[in-house]
Structures are given as C-alpha cells and as structure tokens.
Enzyme design. Structure first.
Site, mmCIF file in Angstrom:
data_model
loop_
_atom_site.group_PDB
_atom_site.id
_atom_site.type_symbol
_atom_site.label_atom_id
_atom_site.label_comp_id
_atom_site.label_asym_id
_atom_site.label_seq_id
_atom_site.Cartn_x
_atom_site.Cartn_y
_atom_site.Cartn_z
ATOM 1 N N HIS A 1 1.373 -4.250 -3.203
ATOM 2 C CA HIS A 1 1.533 -4.730 -4.604
ATOM 3 C C HIS A 1 2.380 -5.999 -4.545
ATOM 4 O O HIS A 1 2.055 -6.933 -3.802
ATOM 5 C CB HIS A 1 2.137 -3.585 -5.419
ATOM 6 C CG HIS A 1 2.164 -3.762 -6.908
ATOM 7 N ND1 HIS A 1 1.505 -4.753 -7.579
ATOM 8 C CD2 HIS A 1 2.807 -3.038 -7.882
ATOM 9 C CE1 HIS A 1 1.716 -4.641 -8.883
ATOM 10 N NE2 HIS A 1 2.516 -3.611 -9.098
ATOM 11 N N PHE B 1 -4.364 -11.131 0.406
ATOM 12 C CA PHE B 1 -5.827 -11.182 0.232
ATOM 13 C C PHE B 1 -6.319 -9.874 -0.369
ATOM 14 O O PHE B 1 -5.774 -8.807 -0.093
ATOM 15 C CB PHE B 1 -6.526 -11.409 1.586
ATOM 16 C CG PHE B 1 -6.383 -12.820 2.058
ATOM 17 C CD1 PHE B 1 -7.268 -13.803 1.655
ATOM 18 C CD2 PHE B 1 -5.316 -13.170 2.878
ATOM 19 C CE1 PHE B 1 -7.112 -15.122 2.059
ATOM 20 C CE2 PHE B 1 -5.151 -14.485 3.295
ATOM 21 C CZ PHE B 1 -6.054 -15.460 2.888
ATOM 22 N N HIS C 1 -8.090 -7.672 -3.835
ATOM 23 C CA HIS C 1 -7.573 -7.212 -5.120
ATOM 24 C C HIS C 1 -8.428 -6.057 -5.615
ATOM 25 O O HIS C 1 -9.639 -6.064 -5.406
ATOM 26 C CB HIS C 1 -7.579 -8.350 -6.161
ATOM 27 C CG HIS C 1 -6.711 -8.063 -7.324
ATOM 28 N ND1 HIS C 1 -7.152 -7.395 -8.442
ATOM 29 C CD2 HIS C 1 -5.396 -8.329 -7.528
ATOM 30 C CE1 HIS C 1 -6.146 -7.278 -9.291
ATOM 31 N NE2 HIS C 1 -5.071 -7.828 -8.766
ATOM 32 N N ARG D 1 -0.415 12.929 -17.657
ATOM 33 C CA ARG D 1 -0.324 14.014 -16.686
ATOM 34 C C ARG D 1 -1.735 14.367 -16.228
ATOM 35 O O ARG D 1 -2.402 15.230 -16.823
ATOM 36 C CB ARG D 1 0.355 15.218 -17.362
ATOM 37 C CG ARG D 1 1.012 16.251 -16.457
ATOM 38 C CD ARG D 1 0.073 16.879 -15.509
ATOM 39 N NE ARG D 1 0.652 18.016 -14.805
ATOM 40 C CZ ARG D 1 0.083 18.574 -13.747
ATOM 41 N NH1 ARG D 1 -1.075 18.107 -13.280
ATOM 42 N NH2 ARG D 1 0.641 19.595 -13.155
ATOM 43 N N MET E 1 -2.166 -9.997 4.440
ATOM 44 C CA MET E 1 -1.390 -9.935 3.200
ATOM 45 C C MET E 1 -1.677 -11.146 2.305
ATOM 46 O O MET E 1 -1.788 -12.270 2.778
ATOM 47 C CB MET E 1 0.094 -9.842 3.535
ATOM 48 C CG MET E 1 0.421 -8.514 4.160
ATOM 49 S SD MET E 1 0.082 -7.202 2.941
ATOM 50 C CE MET E 1 -0.324 -5.841 3.990
ATOM 51 N N ASP F 1 -0.490 -13.795 -4.635
ATOM 52 C CA ASP F 1 0.657 -13.704 -3.727
ATOM 53 C C ASP F 1 0.524 -14.631 -2.522
ATOM 54 O O ASP F 1 1.531 -14.991 -1.914
ATOM 55 C CB ASP F 1 0.843 -12.252 -3.263
ATOM 56 C CG ASP F 1 1.228 -11.364 -4.422
ATOM 57 O OD1 ASP F 1 2.104 -11.769 -5.191
ATOM 58 O OD2 ASP F 1 0.631 -10.278 -4.573
ATOM 59 N N LYS G 1 -4.617 -5.371 7.736
ATOM 60 C CA LYS G 1 -4.718 -5.886 6.362
ATOM 61 C C LYS G 1 -4.015 -7.239 6.320
ATOM 62 O O LYS G 1 -2.845 -7.340 6.703
ATOM 63 C CB LYS G 1 -4.038 -4.954 5.360
ATOM 64 C CG LYS G 1 -4.889 -3.760 4.960
ATOM 65 C CD LYS G 1 -5.726 -4.056 3.710
ATOM 66 C CE LYS G 1 -6.793 -3.008 3.474
ATOM 67 N NZ LYS G 1 -6.365 -1.936 2.605
HETATM 68 C C1 LIG Z 1 -4.920 -5.238 -2.870
HETATM 69 C C2 LIG Z 1 -5.600 -4.134 -2.087
HETATM 70 C C3 LIG Z 1 -4.615 -2.978 -1.925
HETATM 71 C C4 LIG Z 1 -6.815 -3.685 -2.882
HETATM 72 O O1 LIG Z 1 -7.289 -2.616 -2.217
HETATM 73 P P1 LIG Z 1 -8.613 -1.802 -2.584
HETATM 74 O O2 LIG Z 1 -9.137 -2.121 -3.909
HETATM 75 O O3 LIG Z 1 -8.262 -0.394 -2.317
HETATM 76 O O4 LIG Z 1 -9.608 -2.422 -1.558
HETATM 77 P P2 LIG Z 1 -10.149 -1.699 -0.303
HETATM 78 O O5 LIG Z 1 -8.985 -1.311 0.571
HETATM 79 O O6 LIG Z 1 -11.068 -0.626 -0.750
HETATM 80 O O7 LIG Z 1 -10.914 -2.876 0.391
HETATM 81 C C5 LIG Z 1 -12.312 -2.961 0.530
HETATM 82 C C6 LIG Z 1 -12.602 -3.458 1.935
HETATM 83 O O8 LIG Z 1 -11.998 -4.740 2.111
HETATM 84 C C7 LIG Z 1 -11.036 -4.696 3.163
HETATM 85 N N1 LIG Z 1 -9.854 -5.422 2.734
HETATM 86 C C8 LIG Z 1 -9.345 -5.478 1.485
HETATM 87 N N2 LIG Z 1 -8.256 -6.242 1.476
HETATM 88 C C9 LIG Z 1 -8.101 -6.677 2.738
HETATM 89 C C10 LIG Z 1 -7.133 -7.489 3.341
HETATM 90 N N3 LIG Z 1 -6.138 -7.994 2.630
HETATM 91 N N4 LIG Z 1 -7.241 -7.748 4.659
HETATM 92 C C11 LIG Z 1 -8.250 -7.228 5.390
HETATM 93 N N5 LIG Z 1 -9.193 -6.423 4.858
HETATM 94 C C12 LIG Z 1 -9.105 -6.163 3.543
HETATM 95 C C13 LIG Z 1 -10.700 -3.224 3.327
HETATM 96 O O9 LIG Z 1 -10.232 -2.949 4.622
HETATM 97 C C14 LIG Z 1 -12.003 -2.566 3.022
HETATM 98 O O10 LIG Z 1 -12.831 -2.678 4.156
HETATM 99 P P3 LIG Z 1 -13.775 -1.470 4.602
HETATM 100 O O11 LIG Z 1 -14.706 -1.275 3.445
HETATM 101 O O12 LIG Z 1 -14.411 -1.969 5.842
HETATM 102 O O13 LIG Z 1 -12.866 -0.296 4.795
HETATM 103 C C15 LIG Z 1 -6.042 -4.635 -0.700
HETATM 104 O O14 LIG Z 1 -6.944 -5.699 -0.873
HETATM 105 C C16 LIG Z 1 -4.887 -5.035 0.169
HETATM 106 O O15 LIG Z 1 -4.282 -4.188 0.822
HETATM 107 N N6 LIG Z 1 -4.527 -6.352 0.200
HETATM 108 C C17 LIG Z 1 -3.399 -6.811 0.963
HETATM 109 C C18 LIG Z 1 -2.115 -6.639 0.162
HETATM 110 C C19 LIG Z 1 -2.031 -7.571 -0.999
HETATM 111 O O16 LIG Z 1 -2.243 -8.762 -0.880
HETATM 112 N N7 LIG Z 1 -1.651 -7.013 -2.162
HETATM 113 C C20 LIG Z 1 -1.460 -7.773 -3.372
HETATM 114 C C21 LIG Z 1 -2.481 -7.441 -4.394
HETATM 115 S S1 LIG Z 1 -2.330 -8.482 -5.823
#
Ligand SMILES: CC(C)(COP(=O)(O)OP(=O)(O)OC[C@H]1O[C@@H](n2cnc3c(N)ncnc32)[C@H](O)[C@@H]1OP(=O)(O)O)[C@@H](O)C(=O)NCCC(=O)NCCS
Length: 396
Positions: free
Chosen positions: A237, A281, A283, A380, A279, A336, A277
């Site tokens: 986040h 990238f 959403h 809840r 960072m 970010d 992951k």
């Molecule tokens: C933001 C975030 C948590 C969203 O997660 P989500 O909606 O649950 O997305 P998912 O984890 O389902 O991602 C879908 C696919 O993209 C990949 N992916 C998503 N974000 C990625 C990242 N930042 N780097 C590498 N791979 C990524 C996932 O590994 C997944 O791949 P898979 O289908 O082969 O398993 C995720 O993109 C992330 O962890 N980003 C990095 C942290 C970040 O920048 N957070 C700030 C958000 S504003």
C-alpha cells in the site's frame, strides 16, 4: 473466486482480497480506470488548478470552499499546527529508536497520532461537528510531527516548536520547511502540493477501509486514523513509495553509475525470474495505468532537469524500468513509483515518504470516518471455515 477447502466446510465461495467486491457506498471519491474523481472534480483538474488546502476542505466539508471559507480554513490549520509538549517529549524519546532502526517514522507517527487523541478534548465525541474539529487538528498537526521527527533524526533544533512553522507558508511549503529548516522554492512547494492533492483520497483502499471498519464500531477518529496509518505502512500500500525508491537504489548499486540499458534489463529479468514484486507497479483497480502517476512523473522530472545530469539519470533509469514492465509484463507504474523519484531529487529522506502520504491521506480517511459515523452499520463480514473437524476437548 475460491471455494472452501475443508471437507466439512459449507459450499461457500469468496473472493480473495475482496477483489471486485462492492463493500459500500461513498459520496467522497470515485476510483475507476476512466477517471479519478473527488466529490465531482477530476484529478487532473484539481492537480492543475487547486491547492491541497482547497482539496482538504472539499473532502472534509463536502463542497468547494468559498473565498471566505477557504481563508478561515487556512487560518484554522495554521493556528493548530503546533504540538502539545507531551507529543514533542514523546518524539524526543523516540529519537534513539528511530536512530537504531527499531522504529521507523511511520511507527512513530502512528503513536504520535494516538497520543494526540489522548489529549484532544473532543476525543470521545463522534458527532459531525466534533469529528470535523478533530480532522482539522490532525491535518494541521501531522506535518509538524513529521518535521520535528526529521529534525530529531538529523540532530537539529526543532523548527517552529512554538508556532508549528511559518504562517506565511502553505501547508505543503510548511511541511518542507518543518523537515529541513529551509524555505522551499516555488517549484518544490508546488510539487509537494500536487503530490498531496494526488494522495489525498482513493475510495475504499486498504487503509481507508480499515478506518471505516474501526469507525463502524462507533470508535473514535484518532483510533480510526491510528489504524489507518498502520495499514498504509505496508509496502503493498503506501509503503510502496519508499520501497520503489529503495528498489531503484538497489538497481543503481548493482549496475553502477551509468544507465546501461542492457544491465538494467538484465536486472529486471533476474527479478522476474525470482518472481519478485517490483515496487511502485501494479494496482488492484487501475490495470491500464494510474491517473496520478504521469502527473507526478512530469513534475518530478522537471525538478531533476533543473538540478542536472545525475538527477535526470535517476528518472531515465525509472523510465527504462517502466518501459520494460509494460512491454514484458503489461504492468503500469502506480503513483508511488514517480513519487519515490520525485521526493528523492528534492532531498527528502526516504523513510519520510510514507509519512508525507499520511499528511495528505488524513483528509480522505477523516472524510470516510465522518461518512461512516453519519450513516453507520457495523462492518462485519463472514469467512469460510477451513480448520479441523469438530473434536472433543476431554478426549484429547
Ligand atoms: C498493488 C498490488 C498489491 C495489486 O495487487 P493485485 O490486485 O492483488 O494484483 P495481483 O497480485 O493479482 O497481480 C496480477 C499479476 O500481476 C503480477 N504483478 C502485479 N503487480 C506486480 C508487481 N508490482 N511486480 C511484479 N508482478 C506484479 C502478479 O504477480 C500477478 O501475476 P500472476 O498472475 O502471474 O500471479 C500489486 O500490484 C503489488 O504488489 N504491487 C507492488 C506494490 C505497490 O506498488 N503497491 C502500491 C499500490 S498503489
């Protein structure tokens, strides 16, 4: 959708991470791939024409401020900037913990907000007027907590301990002044101002949802904000702005001072192979790009260009990383990613990036706490049980 794993579990289904689940209504913000809107105003419009104080009023009070309302609101913020002595004493006591790394600024900010709650005469009230008063006080004081904390880390005298800073400076400008003791240039001030506008609100994101869950028990504003700060800290986040910059520093360390594209791409391929992951990238909602990212990227790059080749090289490296993520993974940067680079070229210490996010998002959280209190139903949900089958305690 996943289904229950245990053999005795009911045939229920659920969505991991509540993805796509509509958890409630809000009048405050709409987050969609097509547009990001705060109470009817689109984010590019706000980033171009509004100030953070305009946006804070809009979010907290619910309408665009008149000239008089805005002047009064700004005066209220300025008058409330200084901290009670007890909070300053706590920040001084936290200095060694910040220096030895047992605590990071987000932890100290979280505790400082909690202490501010202990000292707020409206702390136990949750009516709309009391909530608004507390929201304004928190909005005013959080930058002072951040500023004093940074002064303590740097071993400097506290800036503006009696006054909370310089009454002639905007919220954004004063935040920078409190942290550094230096008056910001107009370019720095406006860039921080826009970053605060971009970070102010984002509907039911994790920290805001946490604040609504807490408010939904009819608990108080400071408690809800304390919980929200804990949620924002995580690198999935708000913590991603610090993590994104840490990642770029790691790439720089590994590839050396020049932007060798082949080396950057090899670094990225190794990260992909390790399923790391990256960072800043991705959403949960914006799968085709975050509206906020190009706005901040443009402003940060302009600062880098004014500073010289070394700072521009950071943005160029970021752009190579971005292009490769898009080309090979079809994943866009979120706000970010440029935030990390932008605050870095302004000389802001990395561990304060997420606290600065708090200095903005406090307005969104407080607006949601007020909205929840105004039309409350306990939040809840239920879960699917996947634990052991029923057994007798006395037979064990
Ligand atoms: C933001 C975030 C948590 C969203 O997660 P989500 O909606 O649950 O997305 P998912 O984890 O389902 O991602 C879908 C696919 O993209 C990949 N992916 C998503 N974000 C990625 C990242 N930042 N780097 C590498 N791979 C990524 C996932 O590994 C997944 O791949 P898979 O289908 O082969 O398993 C995720 O993109 C992330 O962890 N980003 C990095 C942290 C970040 O920048 N957070 C700030 C958000 S504003």
């Amino acid at each position: 959708m996943a289904t229950a794993a245990a053999s005795n579990a009911p045939a229920a289904s659920f969505t991991r991470g509540l993805e796509g689940v509509v958890a409630g209504e809000t009048e405050i913000c709409s987050v969609e791939q097509g547009a990001l809107i705060y109470r009817g105003y689109e984010i590019h419009d706000l980033a171009q024409h509004a100030t953070f104080e305009d946006v804070a009023f809009l979010l907290l009070v619910g309408h665009r401020a008149s000239k008089d309302e805005l002047r009064f609101f700004k005066d209220e913020l300025i008058a409330n900037r200084a901290l009670p002595n007890q909070v300053v004493e706590y920040l001084r006591a936290a200095g060694p913990m910040l220096k030895d790394g047992t605590a990071v600024p987000m932890d100290v900010l979280r505790t400082a907000v909690s202490i501010l709650g202990n000292m707020d005469k409206d702390a136990q009230k949750i009516d709309a007027e009391a909530n608004l008063r507390k929201a304004k006080r928190l909005t005013a004081k959080i930058p002072t907590v951040i500023g004093h904390m940074q002064n303590i880390i740097d071993g400097r005298d506290l800036v503006g301990q009696e006054t909370g800073g310089d009454a002639n400076l905007s919220h954004a400008g004063n935040l920078y002044y409190m942290m550094t003791g230096k008056k910001p240039s107009a370019q720095y001030e406006r860039t921080i101002d826009v970053s605060l506008i971009l970070y102010a609100e984002h509907d039911y994101n994790a920290s805001t949802f946490a604040s609504r869950v807490i408010a939904g028990t009819l608990s108080d504003m400071h408690g809800a904000v304390t919980g929200a700060i804990a949620a924002l800290k995580g690198p999935l986040h708000g913590g991603a702005n610090e993590a994104a910059m840490d990642m770029l520093s790691e790439i720089r360390r590994d590839i050396g001072p020049a932007n060798d594209k082949a080396k950057i791409e090899a670094w990225m391929h190794k990260a992909f192979a390790e399923k790391r992951k990256l960072m800043g990238f991705g959403h949960r909602v914006y799968k085709n790009g975050d509206h906020r990212a190009p706005i901040l990227h443009g402003l940060g790059r302009k600062i880098a260009e004014a500073q010289g080749a070394e700072q521009v090289a950071l943005f160029e490296m970021g752009e190579i990383v971005q292009a490769q993520m898009l080309r090979e993974k079809n994943i866009h940067p979120n706000v970010d990613f440029p935030c990390g680079m932008t605050y870095f070229v302004m000389g802001i210490p990395v561990p304060q990036y997420t606290p600065i996010f708090v200095a903005s998002r406090i307005t969104g959280w407080a607006a949601h706490v007020m909205e929840q209190h105004a039309n409350n139903r306990l939040i809840r949900p239920v879960s699917v049980y996947t634990g052991p089958a029923l057994k007798k305690w006395k037979d064990a």
